[in-house]
Design an enzyme around this catalytic site. Structure first.
Site, mmCIF file in Angstrom:
data_model
loop_
_atom_site.group_PDB
_atom_site.id
_atom_site.type_symbol
_atom_site.label_atom_id
_atom_site.label_comp_id
_atom_site.label_asym_id
_atom_site.label_seq_id
_atom_site.Cartn_x
_atom_site.Cartn_y
_atom_site.Cartn_z
ATOM 1 N N GLU A 280 8.587 26.722 5.781
ATOM 2 C CA GLU A 280 8.606 25.296 6.154
ATOM 3 C C GLU A 280 7.627 24.500 5.294
ATOM 4 O O GLU A 280 7.886 23.352 4.947
ATOM 5 C CB GLU A 280 8.260 25.117 7.637
ATOM 6 C CG GLU A 280 9.216 25.822 8.588
ATOM 7 C CD GLU A 280 10.667 25.475 8.309
ATOM 8 O OE1 GLU A 280 10.983 24.289 8.125
ATOM 9 O OE2 GLU A 280 11.491 26.407 8.257
ATOM 10 N N TRP A 283 9.489 23.773 2.266
ATOM 11 C CA TRP A 283 10.403 22.630 2.446
ATOM 12 C C TRP A 283 9.632 21.318 2.252
ATOM 13 O O TRP A 283 10.131 20.360 1.681
ATOM 14 C CB TRP A 283 11.005 22.622 3.863
ATOM 15 C CG TRP A 283 12.287 23.371 3.995
ATOM 16 C CD1 TRP A 283 12.465 24.575 4.616
ATOM 17 C CD2 TRP A 283 13.583 22.971 3.522
ATOM 18 N NE1 TRP A 283 13.786 24.943 4.553
ATOM 19 C CE2 TRP A 283 14.497 23.973 3.889
ATOM 20 C CE3 TRP A 283 14.061 21.865 2.813
ATOM 21 C CZ2 TRP A 283 15.854 23.905 3.582
ATOM 22 C CZ3 TRP A 283 15.423 21.789 2.512
ATOM 23 C CH2 TRP A 283 16.301 22.804 2.890
ATOM 24 N N TRP A 312 30.320 2.691 6.261
ATOM 25 C CA TRP A 312 29.659 3.016 7.529
ATOM 26 C C TRP A 312 30.082 2.037 8.625
ATOM 27 O O TRP A 312 30.461 0.899 8.350
ATOM 28 C CB TRP A 312 28.141 2.978 7.363
ATOM 29 C CG TRP A 312 27.604 3.973 6.371
ATOM 30 C CD1 TRP A 312 27.117 3.697 5.134
ATOM 31 C CD2 TRP A 312 27.504 5.386 6.533
ATOM 32 N NE1 TRP A 312 26.709 4.856 4.508
ATOM 33 C CE2 TRP A 312 26.931 5.914 5.343
ATOM 34 C CE3 TRP A 312 27.830 6.286 7.548
ATOM 35 C CZ2 TRP A 312 26.684 7.272 5.162
ATOM 36 C CZ3 TRP A 312 27.580 7.640 7.366
ATOM 37 C CH2 TRP A 312 27.021 8.120 6.191
ATOM 38 N N ASN A 347 12.289 19.732 15.444
ATOM 39 C CA ASN A 347 13.100 19.748 14.221
ATOM 40 C C ASN A 347 14.587 19.966 14.491
ATOM 41 O O ASN A 347 15.438 19.282 13.918
ATOM 42 C CB ASN A 347 12.587 20.824 13.264
ATOM 43 C CG ASN A 347 13.398 20.863 11.978
ATOM 44 O OD1 ASN A 347 13.484 19.858 11.272
ATOM 45 N ND2 ASN A 347 14.022 21.996 11.698
ATOM 46 N N TRP A 365 22.910 6.313 7.611
ATOM 47 C CA TRP A 365 21.700 7.132 7.795
ATOM 48 C C TRP A 365 20.424 6.316 7.612
ATOM 49 O O TRP A 365 19.387 6.620 8.184
ATOM 50 C CB TRP A 365 21.711 8.335 6.837
ATOM 51 C CG TRP A 365 21.861 7.987 5.387
ATOM 52 C CD1 TRP A 365 23.018 7.832 4.697
ATOM 53 C CD2 TRP A 365 20.803 7.727 4.445
ATOM 54 N NE1 TRP A 365 22.763 7.501 3.388
ATOM 55 C CE2 TRP A 365 21.413 7.426 3.198
ATOM 56 C CE3 TRP A 365 19.421 7.725 4.521
ATOM 57 C CZ2 TRP A 365 20.682 7.124 2.049
ATOM 58 C CZ3 TRP A 365 18.683 7.429 3.377
ATOM 59 C CH2 TRP A 365 19.310 7.127 2.165
ATOM 60 N N TRP A 388 17.043 13.152 6.695
ATOM 61 C CA TRP A 388 18.177 12.260 6.995
ATOM 62 C C TRP A 388 19.313 12.476 6.023
ATOM 63 O O TRP A 388 20.482 12.540 6.408
ATOM 64 C CB TRP A 388 17.732 10.793 7.023
ATOM 65 C CG TRP A 388 17.271 10.456 8.410
ATOM 66 C CD1 TRP A 388 15.990 10.468 8.875
ATOM 67 C CD2 TRP A 388 18.117 10.144 9.518
ATOM 68 N NE1 TRP A 388 15.985 10.188 10.213
ATOM 69 C CE2 TRP A 388 17.269 9.973 10.635
ATOM 70 C CE3 TRP A 388 19.487 9.997 9.690
ATOM 71 C CZ2 TRP A 388 17.759 9.655 11.909
ATOM 72 C CZ3 TRP A 388 19.981 9.681 10.952
ATOM 73 C CH2 TRP A 388 19.127 9.516 12.040
HETATM 74 C C1 LIG Z 1 16.206 13.816 10.205
HETATM 75 C C2 LIG Z 1 14.861 14.466 9.988
HETATM 76 C C3 LIG Z 1 13.741 13.665 9.843
HETATM 77 C C4 LIG Z 1 12.474 14.255 9.627
HETATM 78 N N1 LIG Z 1 11.386 13.453 9.470
HETATM 79 C C5 LIG Z 1 10.173 14.004 9.228
HETATM 80 C C6 LIG Z 1 9.022 13.195 9.033
HETATM 81 O O1 LIG Z 1 9.087 11.959 9.028
HETATM 82 N N2 LIG Z 1 7.817 13.811 8.846
HETATM 83 C C7 LIG Z 1 7.693 15.176 8.827
HETATM 84 O O2 LIG Z 1 6.584 15.684 8.657
HETATM 85 N N3 LIG Z 1 8.775 15.958 8.983
HETATM 86 C C8 LIG Z 1 10.003 15.427 9.196
HETATM 87 N N4 LIG Z 1 11.080 16.244 9.378
HETATM 88 C C9 LIG Z 1 10.922 17.702 9.243
HETATM 89 C C10 LIG Z 1 10.593 18.460 10.545
HETATM 90 O O3 LIG Z 1 11.483 18.097 11.548
HETATM 91 C C11 LIG Z 1 9.160 18.235 11.027
HETATM 92 O O4 LIG Z 1 8.258 18.456 9.965
HETATM 93 C C12 LIG Z 1 8.808 19.204 12.154
HETATM 94 O O5 LIG Z 1 9.672 19.016 13.245
HETATM 95 C C13 LIG Z 1 7.378 18.975 12.581
HETATM 96 O O6 LIG Z 1 7.033 19.814 13.639
HETATM 97 P P1 LIG Z 1 5.956 20.970 13.448
HETATM 98 O O7 LIG Z 1 4.740 20.421 12.798
HETATM 99 O O8 LIG Z 1 5.802 21.630 14.752
HETATM 100 O O9 LIG Z 1 6.711 21.899 12.404
HETATM 101 P P2 LIG Z 1 6.568 23.449 12.044
HETATM 102 O O10 LIG Z 1 7.878 24.075 12.338
HETATM 103 O O11 LIG Z 1 5.369 24.052 12.619
HETATM 104 O O12 LIG Z 1 6.452 23.410 10.448
HETATM 105 C C14 LIG Z 1 5.186 23.356 9.772
HETATM 106 C C15 LIG Z 1 5.131 22.184 8.839
HETATM 107 O O13 LIG Z 1 6.091 22.324 7.795
HETATM 108 C C16 LIG Z 1 6.596 21.043 7.422
HETATM 109 N N5 LIG Z 1 8.044 21.027 7.680
HETATM 110 C C17 LIG Z 1 8.712 21.697 8.640
HETATM 111 N N6 LIG Z 1 10.037 21.469 8.526
HETATM 112 C C18 LIG Z 1 10.189 20.648 7.479
HETATM 113 C C19 LIG Z 1 11.321 20.053 6.858
HETATM 114 N N7 LIG Z 1 12.578 20.279 7.285
HETATM 115 N N8 LIG Z 1 11.127 19.222 5.817
HETATM 116 C C20 LIG Z 1 9.875 18.983 5.348
HETATM 117 N N9 LIG Z 1 8.757 19.521 5.895
HETATM 118 C C21 LIG Z 1 8.928 20.344 6.944
HETATM 119 C C22 LIG Z 1 5.875 20.018 8.290
HETATM 120 O O14 LIG Z 1 4.773 19.520 7.573
HETATM 121 C C23 LIG Z 1 5.452 20.845 9.492
HETATM 122 O O15 LIG Z 1 4.336 20.320 10.167
HETATM 123 C C24 LIG Z 1 12.367 15.666 9.573
HETATM 124 C C25 LIG Z 1 13.504 16.462 9.732
HETATM 125 C C26 LIG Z 1 14.741 15.858 9.935
HETATM 126 C C27 LIG Z 1 15.940 16.745 10.108
#
Ligand SMILES: Cc1cc2nc3c(=O)[nH]c(=O)nc-3n(C[C@H](O)[C@H](O)[C@H](O)COP(=O)(O)OP(=O)(O)OC[C@H]3O[C@@H](n4cnc5c(N)ncnc54)[C@H](O)[C@@H]3O)c2cc1C
Length: 486
Positions: A280, A283, A312, A347, A365, A388
């Site tokens: 993650e 990512w 859209w 997520n 979107w 998105w």
């Molecule tokens: C439509 C959509 C919008 C999103 N908007 C954001 C946003 O504005 N800010 C944001 O930080 N994340 C965003 N995410 C990614 C992800 O959903 C969140 O980072 C995650 O839910 C945060 O929870 P956590 O810290 O418990 O994640 P964990 O699962 O603990 O992951 C650890 C860290 O990895 C990073 N991470 C995890 N998943 C992703 C991902 N898919 N893309 C990029 N980084 C990721 C984050 O920094 C996160 O804190 C988005 C995902 C989607 C599908």
């Protein structure tokens, strides 16, 4: 005498902050500066809750620096153009000889930093940039053809190899000068906080600042990391780190997160969960390099140019139903209400709600992206745009356009007992764990909960037809405007 300045931006911490450590390693005094840019926040729809998180974290940082002998100045620059003037004036007034900061990669931030560099060009002041905001700098990895990676799996292979070879060192705390400093920006931060309108119901759920982020990381690693792979998709369990706000405001260094997970992998029982979590963090880097290398994405353009031609749906009633968590699909609605009542969304549910908006309702979107930014505590342009566009099938590494999540199947799979739904949609409390996923089949027990705003049947075919039509028109127009703008 050398006078060094540390310019803080989205890196509101002391530990694992290379510019601060390097500045303090030399002889002579060190000052710190943060430039407030509320105009930039307004332009990017930054949520009040996120502004609060940043300001409170800044307040903690200012006190911490002062206690260690470093003065933090906070100056309201208005926006990025104002920030350039603030830095230029500050440097001249204080006789700064070197500026230390972490690089930022989105286009407006790059333009700001270039303008600062230009303004200092003939003064002999040196700017030293570092890459603590990411694990792998956004231009470090290229395909064999020298182009950026646009598919995550290929990027991740190279990312892993790069991290093995050149990954960041274990983050350190700086060597402090000692004595008492002055938090010069205290009143400015207090004023900015007083001007914010954010509900205490939201702020009481969150703990800003570096110390809280460190505790959260420690708790997550000790309790949840081992089970991350199995629990990360279950929204009613606190199976993810909850560190996204900390990582995006920089109260936690990505290198710290990576190192802690790496060290935890020595325990065989944790290895799988930690490897998945590190994925993650990759990512996060992936979307940062994408935004950096395809700057038009920050200006509302889709990555796949043919999807510009999608027609859209403008229906405001449907959009409002989605925003308010009243689409008639329980897990979608529970997710939207989680966002409204906590400033965060799981997520799995971000993917579900984004796909629902863009596929079931066929709403642009960009409207959803903006709504998320207006509410998320972790609102981050790169990750939000990436998420998105992935969900809408307009982006890199896109979910194929024919992939449409069924809201009922997702609900049965990821919230089988309906615990998460029960938490956020109390109208459905009377339903058992089977009918809670399809309440329209039990209208008498569903209170004033609405029927589905759109049927799931037929969505896939409509989306396929719309994408095909856009692609065909694009081809007829000779693939018109050309590339996606690398
Ligand atoms: C439509 C959509 C919008 C999103 N908007 C954001 C946003 O504005 N800010 C944001 O930080 N994340 C965003 N995410 C990614 C992800 O959903 C969140 O980072 C995650 O839910 C945060 O929870 P956590 O810290 O418990 O994640 P964990 O699962 O603990 O992951 C650890 C860290 O990895 C990073 N991470 C995890 N998943 C992703 C991902 N898919 N893309 C990029 N980084 C990721 C984050 O920094 C996160 O804190 C988005 C995902 C989607 C599908």
């Amino acid at each position: 005498m050398a006078m060094r300045l540390v310019w803080f931006r989205n890196d509101l911490r002391c530990h694992g902050h290379t510019p601060l450590r390097q500045a303090l390693a030399g002889a002579g005094p060190v000052l710190a500066l943060y430039v407030l840019c509320p105009g930039q926040w307004d332009a990017h729809d930054v949520a009040p809750l996120r502004r609060w998180y940043v300001l409170e974290s800044l307040r903690e940082l200012g006190e911490e620096l002062a206690a260690r002998g470093v003065d933090l100045h906070v100056i309201d620059g208005g926006d990025f153009a104002g920030a350039v003037e603030v830095v230029q004036r500050f440097v001249a007034d204080r006789g700064v000889t070197e500026v230390f900061c972490n690089r930022e990669y989105p286009v407006n931030e790059l333009n700001r930093d270039r303008a600062v560099a230009r303004s200092l060009e003939n003064t002999g002041v040196r700017i030293r940039g570092f890459d603590d905001g990411v694990l792998v700098p956004p231009r470090a990895l290229n395909t064999g053809k020298g182009t950026p990676y646009t598919v995550f799996t290929a990027y991740k292979r190279r990312w892993d190899a790069w991290m093995e070879e050149k990954g960041p060192p274990l983050p350190e705390t700086p060597r402090w000068p000692g004595g008492q400093g002055d938090f010069v920006g205290r009143a400015t931060v207090r004023k900015a906080l007083a001007e914010l309108s954010v509900s205490p119901r939201l702020t009481e759920l969150w703990q800003p600042g570096e110390a809280a982020a460190a505790r959260q990381l420690e708790r997550f690693v000790a309790r949840d990391l081992a089970h991350y792979k199995n629990r990360r998709d279950i929204p009613c369990e606190a199976g993810t780190s909850g560190l996204s706000a900390a990582l995006s405001a920089g109260t936690l260094a990505p290198a710290q997160a990576w190192w802690v997970a790496r060290l935890a992998m020595r325990d065989a029982g944790v290895r799988e969960g930690a490897a998945c979590w590190i994925g993650e963090l990759a990512w996060r880097d992936f979307y940062r390099q994408i935004l950096h290398r395809f700057p038009m994405l920050a200006k509302g353009a889709p990555f796949r140019p043919e999807t510009r031609l999608l027609q859209w749906n403008d229906n405001e009633t449907l959009f409002n139903a989605w925003c308010q968590g009243r689409t008639g699909y329980p897990l979608v609605d529970a997710a939207m209400r989680q966002l409204l009542s906590t400033g965060w969304m799981h997520n799995r549910l971000r993917m579900l709600t984004a796909m629902f908006l863009t596929k079931h309702l066929f709403i642009d979107w960009r409207k959803g992206e903006r709504f998320f930014m207006q509410h998320l505590i972790d609102g981050d342009v790169a990750a939000n745009n990436g998420g998105w566009q992935w969900s809408a099938s307009t982006g890199t590494d896109a979910a194929p356009y024919f992939r449409v999540f069924s809201p009922v199947r997702q609900s049965r799979r990821f919230d089988p007992q309906g615990h998460f739904i029960a938490r956020y949609v109390p109208e459905l409390a009377e339903l058992d764990n089977d009918s809670v996923h399809e309440p329209w089949k039990q209208p008498l027990l569903s209170g004033d909960y609405p029927p589905p705003v759109v049927a799931h049947e037929g969505v896939k075919q409509r989306v396929e037809a719309a994408f095909r039509a856009a692609r065909d028109t694009w081809r007829r127009q000779g693939e018109g405007a050309g590339s996606s703008g690398a």
